[in-house]
Design an enzyme around this catalytic site. Structure first.
Site, PDB file in Angstrom:
ATOM      1  N   TYR A 139       0.828  -1.208   0.000  1.00  0.00           N
ATOM      2  CA  TYR A 139       0.000   0.000   0.000  1.00  0.00           C
ATOM      3  C   TYR A 139       0.863   1.258   0.000  1.00  0.00           C
ATOM      4  O   TYR A 139       0.633   2.175   0.794  1.00  0.00           O
ATOM      5  CB  TYR A 139      -0.935   0.007   1.228  1.00  0.00           C
ATOM      6  CG  TYR A 139      -1.586  -1.329   1.479  1.00  0.00           C
ATOM      7  CD1 TYR A 139      -2.562  -1.816   0.618  1.00  0.00           C
ATOM      8  CD2 TYR A 139      -1.200  -2.123   2.557  1.00  0.00           C
ATOM      9  CE1 TYR A 139      -3.146  -3.053   0.827  1.00  0.00           C
ATOM     10  CE2 TYR A 139      -1.776  -3.373   2.765  1.00  0.00           C
ATOM     11  CZ  TYR A 139      -2.743  -3.822   1.896  1.00  0.00           C
ATOM     12  OH  TYR A 139      -3.316  -5.041   2.109  1.00  0.00           O
ATOM     13  N   TYR A 162     -12.489  -6.942   6.044  1.00  0.00           N
ATOM     14  CA  TYR A 162     -11.308  -7.036   5.176  1.00  0.00           C
ATOM     15  C   TYR A 162     -11.080  -8.509   4.865  1.00  0.00           C
ATOM     16  O   TYR A 162     -11.020  -9.338   5.768  1.00  0.00           O
ATOM     17  CB  TYR A 162     -10.056  -6.452   5.847  1.00  0.00           C
ATOM     18  CG  TYR A 162      -8.838  -6.654   4.978  1.00  0.00           C
ATOM     19  CD1 TYR A 162      -8.604  -5.848   3.869  1.00  0.00           C
ATOM     20  CD2 TYR A 162      -7.948  -7.712   5.215  1.00  0.00           C
ATOM     21  CE1 TYR A 162      -7.526  -6.062   3.035  1.00  0.00           C
ATOM     22  CE2 TYR A 162      -6.859  -7.936   4.379  1.00  0.00           C
ATOM     23  CZ  TYR A 162      -6.657  -7.110   3.291  1.00  0.00           C
ATOM     24  OH  TYR A 162      -5.595  -7.332   2.452  1.00  0.00           O
ATOM     25  N   ASP A 190     -14.100 -16.165   7.784  1.00  0.00           N
ATOM     26  CA  ASP A 190     -12.717 -15.826   7.455  1.00  0.00           C
ATOM     27  C   ASP A 190     -11.957 -15.655   8.778  1.00  0.00           C
ATOM     28  O   ASP A 190     -12.026 -14.608   9.417  1.00  0.00           O
ATOM     29  CB  ASP A 190     -12.693 -14.546   6.619  1.00  0.00           C
ATOM     30  CG  ASP A 190     -11.276 -14.129   6.239  1.00  0.00           C
ATOM     31  OD1 ASP A 190     -10.316 -14.717   6.770  1.00  0.00           O
ATOM     32  OD2 ASP A 190     -11.141 -13.202   5.417  1.00  0.00           O
ATOM     33  N   LYS A 244      -2.320 -16.507   7.882  1.00  0.00           N
ATOM     34  CA  LYS A 244      -1.514 -15.709   8.811  1.00  0.00           C
ATOM     35  C   LYS A 244      -0.743 -16.531   9.851  1.00  0.00           C
ATOM     36  O   LYS A 244       0.349 -16.979   9.546  1.00  0.00           O
ATOM     37  CB  LYS A 244      -2.368 -14.611   9.437  1.00  0.00           C
ATOM     38  CG  LYS A 244      -2.748 -13.552   8.393  1.00  0.00           C
ATOM     39  CD  LYS A 244      -3.071 -12.192   8.980  1.00  0.00           C
ATOM     40  CE  LYS A 244      -2.995 -11.119   7.930  1.00  0.00           C
ATOM     41  NZ  LYS A 244      -4.277 -10.746   7.332  1.00  0.00           N
TER      42      LYS A 244
HETATM   43  C1  PLP Z   1      -4.788 -10.720   5.997  1.00  0.00           C
HETATM   44  C2  PLP Z   1      -6.155 -11.183   5.744  1.00  0.00           C
HETATM   45  C3  PLP Z   1      -6.518 -11.732   4.497  1.00  0.00           C
HETATM   46  C4  PLP Z   1      -5.562 -11.803   3.328  1.00  0.00           C
HETATM   47  O1  PLP Z   1      -4.464 -12.594   3.581  1.00  0.00           O
HETATM   48  P1  PLP Z   1      -3.125 -12.431   2.694  1.00  0.00           P
HETATM   49  O2  PLP Z   1      -2.259 -13.554   3.154  1.00  0.00           O
HETATM   50  O3  PLP Z   1      -2.575 -11.077   3.018  1.00  0.00           O
HETATM   51  O4  PLP Z   1      -3.526 -12.547   1.266  1.00  0.00           O
HETATM   52  C5  PLP Z   1      -7.813 -12.170   4.351  1.00  0.00           C
HETATM   53  N1  PLP Z   1      -8.698 -12.114   5.355  1.00  0.00           N
HETATM   54  C6  PLP Z   1      -8.375 -11.609   6.566  1.00  0.00           C
HETATM   55  C7  PLP Z   1      -9.405 -11.589   7.661  1.00  0.00           C
HETATM   56  C8  PLP Z   1      -7.092 -11.119   6.804  1.00  0.00           C
HETATM   57  O5  PLP Z   1      -6.794 -10.585   7.991  1.00  0.00           O
END
Ligand code: PLP
Length: 433
Positions: A21, A149, A250, A279
């Site tokens: 970014y 997000y 997610d 993550k």
């Molecule tokens: C970071 C994140 C993503 C994307 O993951 P990347 O490995 O950066 O592509 C998707 N969903 C959530 C909730 C996140 O925190």
């Protein structure tokens, strides 16, 4: 050492390498890191910073962790990578078994992806293919809540917050999804049904065209670091059941203990149909993510008789990378053997004790704490470069964004180290005044 006439690597990097970014022409400075150990990042100039970000939620055990080093070195002796198309290996099988063991009971199948965004794309694809195979291709839209997000690829971007996300850059190109109001009730406040009104109206009105609901359970991360009551998630689950809509949780940010339970959806006592993790999956060592689904979703994808049915159409080059799988398994074992729950609870308590008083500052709009996540929301946008320098001068690494100054440290941070983080946060807030 650089040769005469040659740029230092830092100058070269700043001129040629993009950061997240960031502007290439006018970037904010990136601090050069030489090594990392425990909770510390060591800069090239020798300064040591306590990492209050755990490298964006990932490094839950800190850095240079002997158990994780061994896991990756051992795997390296066998193979670093082989294609997953037509080949398989034990690191993938062992990790899948472990993941199905620790995730909600209905999770039954694992798709390994190479990043969180890709795991979200795969989740969306699973939902769409599921309905296609049920001969209901009109169920192709996603419903989500504002403030979310889910990643930076196009499918993921289409479900990120429509105002704070990147929709304005790509209007007309992103899939048109449905956005309900996010709940505003805090995790510790009394639930009221008005919180659900917008979501309920949307799902009722659009059920015939909704493939799935996607949301971050309990804590919305990069979309604004908001936290909400588990009751909302329980109600969402029952509305999804009522209107025949799949639920995608997610858990990429919230997974692996961050919110106080291993996965945040446990706090609502619900099971998703599809779940994304990433993550902290590898303890911050390698890029790896996964999309898990229930037997119902998997069977559903295979039920149809249209041309492509039965085949989940995705296959990243680095799918199920053995180094990443091996270190992920070691990271999960290390987590489960550690007193992670006590550690996260203790971090939560300390963050509350030390950050709550900031609420009295005139410049502060809100203070929020959940598990090992502490957030200060300012009234004004934070000048990242300036605040980051103040923090670094105090030996603390944080990356504010927008109006938010926040921390999600490695779980093994000790109370003194955490106090240094919260003290630096408080001082930054005073200086912003
Ligand atoms: C970071 C994140 C993503 C994307 O993951 P990347 O490995 O950066 O592509 C998707 N969903 C959530 C909730 C996140 O925190």
């Amino acid at each position: 050492m650089s040769l005469p006439g040659q740029k230092s690597w830092q100058d070269f990097e700043a001129a040629h390498v993009w950061h997240p970014y960031a502007s290439m022409l006018n970037p904010i400075p990136a601090y050069p890191v030489k090594r990392a150990d425990g909770v510390y990042l060591e800069l090239e100039d020798g300064r040591r910073l306590i990492d209050g970000m755990a490298s964006w939620w990932c490094a839950i055990h800190g850095y240079n962790v002997p158990e994780l080093n061994v896991a990756i070195e051992t795997q390296l002796g066998d193979m670093a990578h082989v294609m997953f198309g037509g080949l398989t290996h034990q690191p993938a099988a062992d990790l899948a078994r472990k993941l199905l063991d620790i995730t909600p009971a209905n999770m039954n199948h694992v798709f390994f992806a190479d990043s969180g965004s890709v795991a979200v794309e795969v989740a969306i694809k699973m939902a769409l293919q599921y309905w296609q195979a049920q001969h209901r291709p009109e169920k192709h839209r996603l419903l989500t809540i504002r403030g979310g997000y889910h990643g930076d690829t196009f499918g993921a971007m289409s479900v990120c917050d429509p105002v704070g996300g990147m929709h304005h850059l790509f209007s007309g190109l992103l899939a048109q999804q449905l956005f309900a109001d996010a709940p505003t009730v805090r995790t510790d406040e009394q639930w009221n049904d008005a919180q659900l009104a917008s979501f309920k109206a949307m799902i009722e009105q659009h059920q015939h065209e909704i493939a799935a609901v996607i949301l971050e359970p309990i804590v919305q991360g990069a979309g604004g670091m908001r936290m909400y009551a588990p009751e909302f998630l329980r109600q969402v689950r029952s509305l999804c059941d009522e209107y025949d809509v799949l639920l995608i949780c997610d858990e990429i940010a919230t997974g692996f203990g961050r919110t106080g339970t291993l996965f945040a959806c446990e706090q609502a006592d619900i099971e998703p149909d599809i779940m994304c993790i990433g993550k902290a999956l590898t303890g911050g060592y390698m890029t790896l993510a996964a999309t898990l689904c229930s037997k119902r979703v998997c069977d559903g994808i295979h039920n149809g008789d249209n041309q492509r049915s039965g085949v989940l159409m995705h296959g990243p080059t680095f799918m199920a990378n053995p180094l990443a799988c091996a270190v992920a398994l070691a990271s999960i074992e290390l987590l489960m053997e550690s007193p992670w729950q006590q550690r996260v609870n203790a971090i939560e308590q300390q963050l509350e004790d030390e950050l709550e008083p900031c609420r009295a500052f005139a410049t502060i709009a809100d203070v929020r704490v959940k598990g090992a996540i502490g957030v200060i929301e300012m009234k004004q946008t934070i000048h990242i470069e300036q605040v980051q320098k103040q923090l670094v001068d105090q030996g603390i690494w944080l990356r504010p964004f927008g109006k938010l100054l926040y921390t999600m440290p490695p779980f093994m941070i000790n109370p003194n180290q955490l106090s240094r983080v919260t003290t630096a946060m408080k001082q930054a807030c005073i200086l912003i005044e």
